[in-house]
Design an enzyme around this catalytic site. Sequence first.
Site, PDB file in Angstrom:
ATOM      1  N   HIS A  38       0.621   1.241 -13.252  1.00  0.00           N
ATOM      2  CA  HIS A  38       1.402   0.084 -13.703  1.00  0.00           C
ATOM      3  C   HIS A  38       2.884   0.462 -13.685  1.00  0.00           C
ATOM      4  O   HIS A  38       3.265   1.525 -14.203  1.00  0.00           O
ATOM      5  CB  HIS A  38       0.983  -0.338 -15.116  1.00  0.00           C
ATOM      6  CG  HIS A  38       1.745  -1.540 -15.582  1.00  0.00           C
ATOM      7  ND1 HIS A  38       1.474  -2.806 -15.125  1.00  0.00           N
ATOM      8  CD2 HIS A  38       2.805  -1.647 -16.417  1.00  0.00           C
ATOM      9  CE1 HIS A  38       2.333  -3.652 -15.662  1.00  0.00           C
ATOM     10  NE2 HIS A  38       3.147  -2.975 -16.453  1.00  0.00           N
ATOM     11  N   ILE A  49      -7.419 -10.422 -10.787  1.00  0.00           N
ATOM     12  CA  ILE A  49      -8.074 -10.167 -12.081  1.00  0.00           C
ATOM     13  C   ILE A  49      -9.588 -10.025 -11.885  1.00  0.00           C
ATOM     14  O   ILE A  49     -10.208 -10.824 -11.183  1.00  0.00           O
ATOM     15  CB  ILE A  49      -7.798 -11.345 -13.061  1.00  0.00           C
ATOM     16  CG1 ILE A  49      -6.292 -11.511 -13.245  1.00  0.00           C
ATOM     17  CG2 ILE A  49      -8.559 -11.183 -14.374  1.00  0.00           C
ATOM     18  CD1 ILE A  49      -5.684 -10.974 -14.486  1.00  0.00           C
ATOM     19  N   LEU A  50     -10.165  -9.006 -12.529  1.00  0.00           N
ATOM     20  CA  LEU A  50     -11.617  -8.805 -12.519  1.00  0.00           C
ATOM     21  C   LEU A  50     -12.111  -8.868 -13.962  1.00  0.00           C
ATOM     22  O   LEU A  50     -11.338  -8.634 -14.896  1.00  0.00           O
ATOM     23  CB  LEU A  50     -11.957  -7.440 -11.921  1.00  0.00           C
ATOM     24  CG  LEU A  50     -11.474  -7.177 -10.482  1.00  0.00           C
ATOM     25  CD1 LEU A  50     -11.780  -5.748 -10.079  1.00  0.00           C
ATOM     26  CD2 LEU A  50     -12.108  -8.159  -9.508  1.00  0.00           C
ATOM     27  N   ASN A 107      -5.569   2.798 -12.993  1.00  0.00           N
ATOM     28  CA  ASN A 107      -4.584   1.838 -12.486  1.00  0.00           C
ATOM     29  C   ASN A 107      -3.185   2.436 -12.615  1.00  0.00           C
ATOM     30  O   ASN A 107      -2.914   3.177 -13.555  1.00  0.00           O
ATOM     31  CB  ASN A 107      -4.663   0.556 -13.328  1.00  0.00           C
ATOM     32  CG  ASN A 107      -3.627  -0.485 -12.931  1.00  0.00           C
ATOM     33  OD1 ASN A 107      -3.437  -0.782 -11.743  1.00  0.00           O
ATOM     34  ND2 ASN A 107      -2.940  -1.045 -13.918  1.00  0.00           N
ATOM     35  N   GLY A 133       0.768  -1.239   0.000  1.00  0.00           N
ATOM     36  CA  GLY A 133       0.000   0.000   0.000  1.00  0.00           C
ATOM     37  C   GLY A 133       0.795   1.284   0.000  1.00  0.00           C
ATOM     38  O   GLY A 133       0.324   2.308   0.486  1.00  0.00           O
ATOM     39  N   THR A 134       2.005   1.262  -0.596  1.00  0.00           N
ATOM     40  CA  THR A 134       2.754   2.528  -0.632  1.00  0.00           C
ATOM     41  C   THR A 134       2.080   3.531  -1.579  1.00  0.00           C
ATOM     42  O   THR A 134       2.149   4.740  -1.343  1.00  0.00           O
ATOM     43  CB  THR A 134       4.225   2.333  -1.057  1.00  0.00           C
ATOM     44  OG1 THR A 134       4.289   1.812  -2.373  1.00  0.00           O
ATOM     45  CG2 THR A 134       4.953   1.402  -0.098  1.00  0.00           C
ATOM     46  N   ASN A 135       1.432   3.040  -2.617  1.00  0.00           N
ATOM     47  CA  ASN A 135       0.701   3.971  -3.490  1.00  0.00           C
ATOM     48  C   ASN A 135      -0.532   4.531  -2.784  1.00  0.00           C
ATOM     49  O   ASN A 135      -0.874   5.703  -2.964  1.00  0.00           O
ATOM     50  CB  ASN A 135       0.319   3.296  -4.809  1.00  0.00           C
ATOM     51  CG  ASN A 135       1.479   3.285  -5.775  1.00  0.00           C
ATOM     52  OD1 ASN A 135       1.849   4.322  -6.316  1.00  0.00           O
ATOM     53  ND2 ASN A 135       2.080   2.120  -5.968  1.00  0.00           N
TER      54      ASN A 135
HETATM   55  C1  GAR Z   1       3.343  -1.034  -7.417  1.00  0.00           C
HETATM   56  O1  GAR Z   1       4.620  -0.973  -7.988  1.00  0.00           O
HETATM   57  C2  GAR Z   1       2.281  -1.050  -8.506  1.00  0.00           C
HETATM   58  O2  GAR Z   1       2.598  -0.261  -9.602  1.00  0.00           O
HETATM   59  C3  GAR Z   1       2.291  -2.509  -8.873  1.00  0.00           C
HETATM   60  O3  GAR Z   1       2.463  -3.199  -7.662  1.00  0.00           O
HETATM   61  C4  GAR Z   1       3.108  -2.365  -6.709  1.00  0.00           C
HETATM   62  C5  GAR Z   1       2.224  -2.237  -5.498  1.00  0.00           C
HETATM   63  O4  GAR Z   1       2.881  -1.604  -4.436  1.00  0.00           O
HETATM   64  N1  GAR Z   1       1.092  -2.869  -9.562  1.00  0.00           N
HETATM   65  C6  GAR Z   1       1.045  -3.804 -10.507  1.00  0.00           C
HETATM   66  O5  GAR Z   1       1.993  -4.453 -10.867  1.00  0.00           O
HETATM   67  C7  GAR Z   1      -0.329  -4.005 -11.121  1.00  0.00           C
HETATM   68  N2  GAR Z   1      -0.205  -4.629 -12.409  1.00  0.00           N
HETATM   69  P1  GAR Z   1       2.098  -0.935  -3.248  1.00  0.00           P
HETATM   70  O6  GAR Z   1       1.142  -1.969  -2.660  1.00  0.00           O
HETATM   71  O7  GAR Z   1       3.189  -0.583  -2.269  1.00  0.00           O
HETATM   72  O8  GAR Z   1       1.382   0.286  -3.760  1.00  0.00           O
END
Ligand code: GAR
Length: 210
Positions: free
Chosen positions: A113, A96-97, A111, A15-17
Amino acid sequence: MKTMKNIAVLVSGGGTNLQALIDAEKSGLIKNGKITCVISSKADAYALERAKQNGIKTKVIARKDHPDVAAYTKAVTDSLIEEKADLVVYAGFMTILDEQIVKAFPYKMINVHPALIPSFCGKGFYGLHVHEAVLKKGVKVTGATVHFVTEVCDGGPIILQDTVQVLDSDTPEILQKRVMENVEWKLLPKAVSLFCEDRITVKDGRTYIK
Ligand code: GAR
């Protein structure tokens, strides 16, 4: 005065994003939007702690409690409708949804990516696997992309992209950190704010920002 948009965030991991979104909201960088709900596909996702610490409602909708993708998608979609979500953000959501959710929230889901779409994306390209593939191929530049979610995996209209250099000394973990810090954590809140301010339009598969 525009009505504030309810932002629901879908998570599966650290969950850093999500944290970047929470911090951006606190410092006033997200105009006209409020994170109202965090939904996790995993009960032990640390992202849930981050939400709770900030007084945000959380829900766990576990993939393993549903027999197939259709049933799982329906559960997530129903929950988002119940929460009156105006915007759905996939922030490290790894499940996946199907198209049901796209029909319910057309061009209302974004999203992040961790690569420059259309490179290193689609099925199997998620999390660290993306950075492993980038290093294996030997590209010299990578980055991240924020895009609308459509029925094509990582194929929806691109909203924002930015780059970082790939270094010879990189490991997947080091590269992931650089991409997150320099691009993801900045672009995702920016795109969310643009959406909430009604500044993004989509025409012929492209976005235009006012
Ligand atoms: C992030 O790097 C995000 O871009 C990626 O997973 C990580 C989640 O980190 N997402 C994908 O690869 C989706 N296809 P987070 O939980 O620390 O935000």
